[in-house]
Design a protein around this motif. Structure first.
Motif, PDB file in Angstrom:
ATOM      1  N   GLN B  81       0.827  -1.202   0.000  1.00  0.00           N
ATOM      2  CA  GLN B  81       0.000   0.000   0.000  1.00  0.00           C
ATOM      3  C   GLN B  81       0.866   1.259   0.000  1.00  0.00           C
ATOM      4  OE1 GLN B  81      -2.807  -1.143  -1.055  1.00  0.00           O
ATOM      5  NE2 GLN B  81      -4.166  -0.265   0.477  1.00  0.00           N
TER       6      GLN B  81
ATOM      7  N   CYS D 393      -1.239 -13.567  -4.020  1.00  0.00           N
ATOM      8  CA  CYS D 393      -1.138 -12.118  -4.260  1.00  0.00           C
ATOM      9  C   CYS D 393       0.253 -11.683  -4.727  1.00  0.00           C
ATOM     10  CB  CYS D 393      -1.486 -11.306  -3.007  1.00  0.00           C
ATOM     11  SG  CYS D 393      -3.155 -11.521  -2.435  1.00  0.00           S
ATOM     12  N   SER D 396      -0.414  -8.888  -7.285  1.00  0.00           N
ATOM     13  CA  SER D 396      -1.762  -8.367  -7.069  1.00  0.00           C
ATOM     14  C   SER D 396      -1.874  -7.629  -5.727  1.00  0.00           C
ATOM     15  CB  SER D 396      -2.788  -9.501  -7.046  1.00  0.00           C
ATOM     16  OG  SER D 396      -2.655 -10.305  -8.172  1.00  0.00           O
ATOM     17  N   ARG D 397      -2.871  -6.785  -5.639  1.00  0.00           N
ATOM     18  CA  ARG D 397      -3.133  -6.014  -4.425  1.00  0.00           C
ATOM     19  C   ARG D 397      -1.867  -5.327  -3.946  1.00  0.00           C
ATOM     20  NH1 ARG D 397      -6.354  -9.148   0.034  1.00  0.00           N
ATOM     21  NH2 ARG D 397      -6.887  -7.019   0.581  1.00  0.00           N
ATOM     22  N   TYR D 404      -4.962  -4.062  -8.127  1.00  0.00           N
ATOM     23  CA  TYR D 404      -6.249  -4.736  -7.949  1.00  0.00           C
ATOM     24  C   TYR D 404      -6.074  -6.201  -7.526  1.00  0.00           C
ATOM     25  CZ  TYR D 404      -4.600  -5.926 -12.584  1.00  0.00           C
ATOM     26  OH  TYR D 404      -3.804  -6.307 -13.621  1.00  0.00           O
ATOM     27  N   CYS D 405      -7.172  -6.782  -7.056  1.00  0.00           N
ATOM     28  CA  CYS D 405      -7.217  -8.217  -6.757  1.00  0.00           C
ATOM     29  C   CYS D 405      -7.421  -8.948  -8.074  1.00  0.00           C
ATOM     30  CB  CYS D 405      -8.365  -8.505  -5.797  1.00  0.00           C
ATOM     31  SG  CYS D 405      -8.782 -10.261  -5.645  1.00  0.00           S
TER      32      CYS D 405
END
Lengths: 141, 185, 280, 656
Positions: B81, D393, D396-397, D404-405
């Motif tokens: 993130q 993942c 991803s993510r 995105y997933c």
């Protein structure tokens, strides 16, 4: 007077990209200044320079043109024609007594809801700093 | 009353430049997993972020987590993130010192304070003096490194005299002007 | 070529770092001109205690360097590098912070317009190689020496100036330019524990052992580093190790050996794990 | 200009609670009632509902309205609905205008006063311009009864079969030598664990043999123009160097080819293939291709030609050249699929550095009976792993890679976990962030795999390294936090599988540009409406199927392919389409014959009438972009519905 200045902005936008981005900003409930009035056109390539000048002469505080990113135009290259046409308008605006910053051209793709909101906010801020359309003051005088 | 303090501290963190990214944490654990000293921490950075969001902010600030942060930035490079985790650790350390919440059983606040005293006195840091100052409070750590110190001295690698910068006095004035009176630690 | 040089506090006492930097830079035609009256960058300690103070320490350095006409600052220490970069990012990104620092620094008559770019000597050598008098001769490092490049953490993270932050290869490239084929290993950027090794030597010993084990497992018998704290931790951290110690050098010491500079000019005697272990 | 005096009805929609509380709809209706030419103005709860539409129909009759304005949502949502209502009441659907006071006012403004003021302006603008609207004429043109499908994976194959079964000619274009796509690489599919080949191979054969399907493999679409019902596509047939008509697919050439060690793309680099090859045994068509980059004769100009010597059918043709094929089709289905994320950029997982780190597609091949190990899950040294880590993942993510997933990875990772347990008995450690199993029988599959003893650890892996604490216990160490216990793990393993995410196929952007469709920030093609038009695009006659629109699993892909075929065949079955009304015309009385418009028209839709010395629009070709109208120095060119008086009236009304 200054504090309560609520500029009115005409946004000439293409149906395929920027109008769609505005819809997306709406469905995503993104907030942006309520000063913008969208005029939906099929393509920025159909924007006649006289629309811009007329809007400013009629008292719009700013004119925003929003089209597809280069390469993404639904009609191949209408956006590039618009850009070319708009490039020469700055000096015309100045000859009418308008700051060239009252006209902005931006590319906003169909999926760019947040970018749409961002550009609207940014343009409204620019106009707030410029103050009201000088032709309004002249009319009052 | 406590709830109010917690809420204020929470807002201070979540509204700060590095701290607001905590809101987007997905609790994946990459930070704690990549942390070289996570085993020493009361909680990994991931858990600290969960505590902050949960309102256990005093506990988060009083934990030793940020003080064990080595500033290696591995978590920050890998965070999916893009949360500036190391920057947040610095913020937590500053806040815990300001609030007097720094954990008493962690030695890093003392080491950093000794470091700062060096900078204020000389404008530079010499290892021997730093160790001497820090050793007043933690003699065992310094004694443990004595054999090494002897070796280092023998190899000309330990400087016992301070190398003061010309503007040490003025620098000190600047630091004090920066609004931070030297903290008792 | 002349570079604005920030040696940092640990440089002077580091195991032959200064000697080898002087020797190698002399050979290559690099003049490292110290920023006059430089102060400590504050390292992790200052930022841990107070951002304002940390920015004054670093801001003063930038301002001094700019006043002395330098366009970039060259460091030889990961902690200095990282601290200056961190400060530069804050001062560049938040004009209010820059203004705050300038208000304080006005007392010393200093003004900072914008922070300068920060480079490690390693980056500079690689970047400007074509303009340096890089020796053409053969590599003088004996073949039995298997060099493992160790970067530590703060040189590559999180600044993204060095490609592949978790497995960089610019030090390998520099060594290759000197005719040294470095060992391919996975401990390149594992953290050594940095200043935590002072207070928590036990905890950090685990990290240091892992690094040395990772290098040994790939056949490395000489570590080369780019930071005084890394060098110290890896060197000192092997004191309790049994027979399989690995000497820990600075990259300038290895370059000097490869270029055929006399070993006594490279401060090699200051290493705790002696080089004679590998026949040097 | 208008013979009749406008009589306008204005309808302000509450849209339940979507417009009404924020915008004072009663005030807006009252404001509208005082505008020029407005005969009636009302507000109503839901204008799009049946009673709402009836309200318009009745008013048109009762008040003799000749113009209608509805202030509600975006015209992209309901313009067609209200135009239909107008037509029902005998009014030209073009004498209608919408004001978008939901997406542009109530939803984007917190201040009720400002939202209401904006809504008033937008209504005034619509009223101002609608006074200048005129009925427009459209024609119906024939639709070409064939479909172009771009991409021959499971989505394209299914779409092609469905359209072909409906009786339409289908061109199925695939850039690889065989159709089959990613699914052809799989061995088992979740959650039922049925054999992928058993369900895929028959589909490929049907597509290959269908009388209505023309397979164009090893081919690419390089040009696409035209409009709904009449698209012109240009197809590049890359030289195969093997004559498809002569080749019997015997495979001798592949056995004899002296170039043996080209890494096989189909086997994900785990095996080698010759320079003349067919990607896999069940390939459709069976005709191999010569890889010109690796062929000794074609690439290196060496004397070889071994394949030609052994070919009894005399099918090898080294002189083949690229060919272009021009097709006319009525509809296009885009099914360009996805590419697997390349994990080499995630250095922390060691792909490409440590030999026992595999991608998910590599594992599919490792597990496949026709793969390089004949379905044995073994390490590079041939031994069976004792401990396997599966990392979810990967890519991803992750904002550093794919934000995105990827939607399918949790489920296929569970499938891998099951297969490793079943085939090797190895310990399996599956590292996930959130276990995502939303699908029929998916959660049940998760529970089943849990019960099989798989260790599912909630925590994203921080690092895979070959620095091991105990060399006897696996060549790799997986480092992660178990977030449910808060403890860090250093897990020794023999093998690591990276469950990589999905990203748009290479070249997808080029296809989007040609087809005039748009892609979102991640590169996935954008559907016309997420809920109500999920396989349509803003360009009529172009439809989407499968992963090109976003990551999805096989059931969803097949369903979407069938839906796209349904939409395409519905269009073809109608036989004709209405031409667009919003096209340009040039007033011959005003045209000065300067020809500026001819130069700017992107469709060559304007020709010059030498006799009358004026420019004339060919309305079959005009798309209504308005380049001519903006360029015309004498304002002779104008796009219907967007002419100067209409646009100026709109601007005037806003600024009044």
């Amino acid at each position: 007077m200054e504090a309560s200045f609520e500029p009115k902005i005409i946004a000439l936008v293409c149906n395929w990209c920027t109008y769609t981005a505005a819809d997306l900003a709406g469905t995503s409930r993104l907030k942006y200044p309520a000063n913008v009035r969208l005029v939906r056109l099929m393509c920025t390539g159909m924007i006649d320079v006289k629309y811009v000048i007329k809007a400013l002469l009629d008292g719009a505080d700013g004119v925003f043109i929003g089209g597809c990113h280069p390469g993404d135009c639904h009609y191949i290259n209408g956006n590039l024609k618009a850009r070319k046409r708009i490039q020469g308008v700055g000096s015309i605006l100045e000859s009418f007594g308008f700051e060239p910053q009252r006209l902005a051209l931006r590319w906003i793709g169909a999926s760019e809801g947040p970018e749409f909101a961002h550009h609207m906010t940014e343009f409204v801020n620019t106009i707030m700093q410029l103050g009201p359309n000088p032709s309004k003051a002249r009319m009052i005088l | 009353m406590k709830a109010e303090t917690e809420a204020k501290l929470q807002a201070e963190i979540l509204e700060s430049e590095p701290g607001r990214a905590i809101l987007t944490c997905i609790q994946c654990g990459t930070c704690s997993g990549s942390c070289p000293l996570a085993e020493a921490m009361d909680h990994g950075p991931r858990a600290v972020f969960a505590m902050i969001r949960d309102g256990q902010v005093e506990a988060a600030l009083a934990s030793n987590t940020a003080w064990y942060c080595v500033s290696c930035y591995q978590c920050m490079v890998q965070c999916p993130q893009q949360i500036p985790i190391t920057d947040i650790m610095y913020l937590l350390k500053q806040m815990s010192l300001d609030r007097g919440l720094a954990p008493g059983d962690n030695k890093m606040p003392d080491l950093y304070a000794a470091f700062e005293r060096q900078v204020r006195l000389f404008g530079k840091v010499s290892e021997a003096l730093l160790m001497a100052d820090y050793g007043l409070k933690h003699p065992l750590d310094v004694m443990a490194s004595t054999p090494a110190a002897v070796k280092l001295l023998a190899r000309g690698r330990l400087h016992l005299l301070p190398r003061k910068i010309a503007a040490a006095q003025r620098l000190r004035a600047l630091l004090e002007a920066a609004g931070q009176k030297e903290r008792a630690s | 070529m002349i570079y604005g040089f920030f040696p940092g506090c640990a440089y002077q006492a580091a195991a032959g770092y200064k000697e080898s930097v002087d020797a190698v830079c002399g050979l290559l035609g690099i003049e490292l001109r110290e920023i006059e009256d430089w102060n400590c960058c504050g390292a992790t300690a200052a930022f841990s205690r107070s951002q304002k103070e940390a920015l004054v320490l670093t801001g003063r350095l930038f301002a001094l360097a700019a006043r002395q006409g330098f366009e970039e600052i060259v460091t030889v220490c990961n902690a200095c590098y990282s601290t200056l970069k961190k400060a530069a990012k804050l001062l560049d990104g938040q004009p209010a912070l820059l203004e705050q620092v300038n208000r304080v620094m006005a007392a010393e008559g200093l003004l900072l317009e914008h922070p300068l770019p920060v480079k490690h000597l390693l980056e500079v050598m690689l970047r400007d190689r074509s303009r340096l008098s890089w020796p053409r001769g053969e590599c003088r490092l004996p073949e039995q020496v298997k060099v493992a490049a160790y970067y530590g953490c703060q040189l590559t993270r999180p600044w993204q100036d060095v490609p592949r932050a978790l497995r960089p290869d610019i030090l390998e490239s520099l060594l290759e330019a000197a005719g040294i084929e470095a060992v391919d290993h996975s401990a390149r950027t594992l953290c050594c524990g940095a200043s935590h090794a002072v207070a928590y030597s036990g905890r950090c010993q685990v990290l240091i052992d892992r690094i040395i084990n990772g290098i040994r497992a790939k056949g490395g018998n000489l570590v080369t580093t780019v930071c005084p704290l890394c060098q110290f931790n890896l060197d000192q951290g092997q004191q309790g190790r049994a027979g399989d110690k690995v000497p820990v050098t600075y990259f300038t010491q290895v370059l000097g050996l490869a270029f055929g500079l006399p070993p006594e000019k490279l401060g090699l005697k200051k290493l705790l794990v002696p080089l004679k272990r590998i026949g040097l | 200009m208008n013979k009749e005096i406008p009589r306008i009805g204005v309808y302000v929609c509450h849209c339940g609670m979507n417009i009404a509380p924020r915008v004072d709809v009663e005030q807006v209706a009252e404001f509208a009632s005082r505008l020029d030419h407005v005969v009636v103005a009302r507000d109503y709860k839901f204008m799009c509902s049946n009673p709402g539409q009836e309200l318009i129909v009745e008013d048109i009759k009762a008040h003799n309205l000749n113009r209608v304005v509805v202030a509600s949502c975006s015209p992209r949502m309901h313009e067609a609905t209200f135009r239909k209502a107008c037509r029902k009441a005998g009014l030209s659907p073009y004498n209608f205008q919408m004001a978008n006071i939901r997406e542009q006012a109530s939803w984007v403004t917190d201040d009720s006063r400002l939202a209401t003021a904006k809504a008033k302006d937008l209504v005034a603008a619509a009223v101002g311009r609608v006074a200048f609207h005129r009925p427009l004429q459209t024609r119906r043109v024939e639709v070409n009864k064939s479909v172009l499908v771009i991409g021959g994976g499971i989505a394209g194959i299914q779409a092609a079969i469905s359209a072909a079964d409906a009786g339409y000619k289908v061109y199925l274009v695939e850039r690889e030598p065989s159709i089959g796509g990613h699914m052809a690489k799989f061995d088992k599919t979740f959650p039922t664990l049925d054999c992928a080949a058993c369900i895929m191979t028959p589909k490929m054969v049907i597509a290959g043999q269908h009388e209505n399907i023309e397979l164009l493999t090893y081919s690419e679409v390089v040009g696409l123009e035209g409009f709904v019902g009449n698209y012109k596509a240009r197809i590049l047939k890359k030289p195969r160097y093997v004559d498809e008509d002569k080749c019997t697919g015997c495979g001798t050439c592949m056995e004899k080819c002296p170039t043996r060690r080209v890494p096989s793309g189909f086997e994900e680099g785990l095996a080698f293939r010759p320079a003349i090859y067919s990607p896999f045994p069940q390939a459709v068509p069976k005709t191999p291709v010569i890889d010109a980059e690796h062929c000794r004769l074609l690439a290196k100009n060496k004397r070889c030609g071994v394949c030609a010597k052994f070919c009894e059918a005399d099918a090898i043709d080294f002189d083949q050249k690229p060919q272009y094929l021009d097709l006319t089709v009525g509809a296009v289905i885009v099914a360009t699929g996805f590419a697997a994320f390349d994990p080499s950029s995630m250095v922390q997982y060691g792909y490409g550095i440590y030999p026992e780190v595999y991608t998910s597609l590599q594992f599919e091949r490792l597990n496949n009976a026709t793969g390089p190990t004949a379905g044995q899950i073994v390490m590079k040294n041939g031994q069976v792993p004792r401990k396997v880590a599966i990392i979810h993942c990967v890519g991803s993510r992750d904002r550093n890679h794919l934000p995105y997933c990827s939607r399918v990875c949790c489920m296929y990772s569970l499938k891998f976990a099951h297969l490793v347990r079943e085939k090797t008995g190895a310990e399996v450690w599956s590292f996930y962030i959130d276990m995502r199993s939303p699908g029929k029988l998916y959660e049940e599959f998760y529970n089943r795999v849990q019960a099989e003893g798989v260790h599912a650890v909630r925590g994203k892996v921080a690092m895979v390294t070959d620095i091991v604490d105990d060399p006897g216990r696996g060549s790799l160490t997986v480092v992660a936090e178990n977030t449910l216990t808060g403890r860090n793990l250093r897990l020794p393993v023999d093998m690591v599988i990276l469950s990589v995410g999905l990203q748009p196929a290479e070249g997808a952007g080029e296809v989007a540009r040609m087809a005039g469709i748009s892609a979102d920030g991640d590169g996935w093609f954008t559907e016309l409406h997420a809920k109500l038009a999920p396989v349509n695009t803003p360009t009529a006659g172009i439809f989407l199927a499968g992963c090109c629109q976003g990551p999805k699993d096989i059931p969803d892909t097949v369903a979407q392919a069938m839906a796209a075929a349904g939409q395409a065949t519905a269009l073809l079955a109608a036989g004709t389409v209405e031409t667009r009304a919003e096209i340009s015309s040039i007033d011959p009385d005003i045209c000065s014959g300067c020809k500026s418009c001819l130069q700017v028209c992107p469709y060559n839709a304007i020709y010059f009438d030498e006799g009358r010395q004026v420019a004339v629009v060919n309305d079959a070709l005009c798309q209504g972009c308005g380049s001519c109208s903006a360029t015309c120095p004498s304002s002779a060119a104008a796009v219907a519905q967007f002419n100067d008086s209409q646009v100026m009236a709109e601007i005037d009304a806003i600024l009044a």
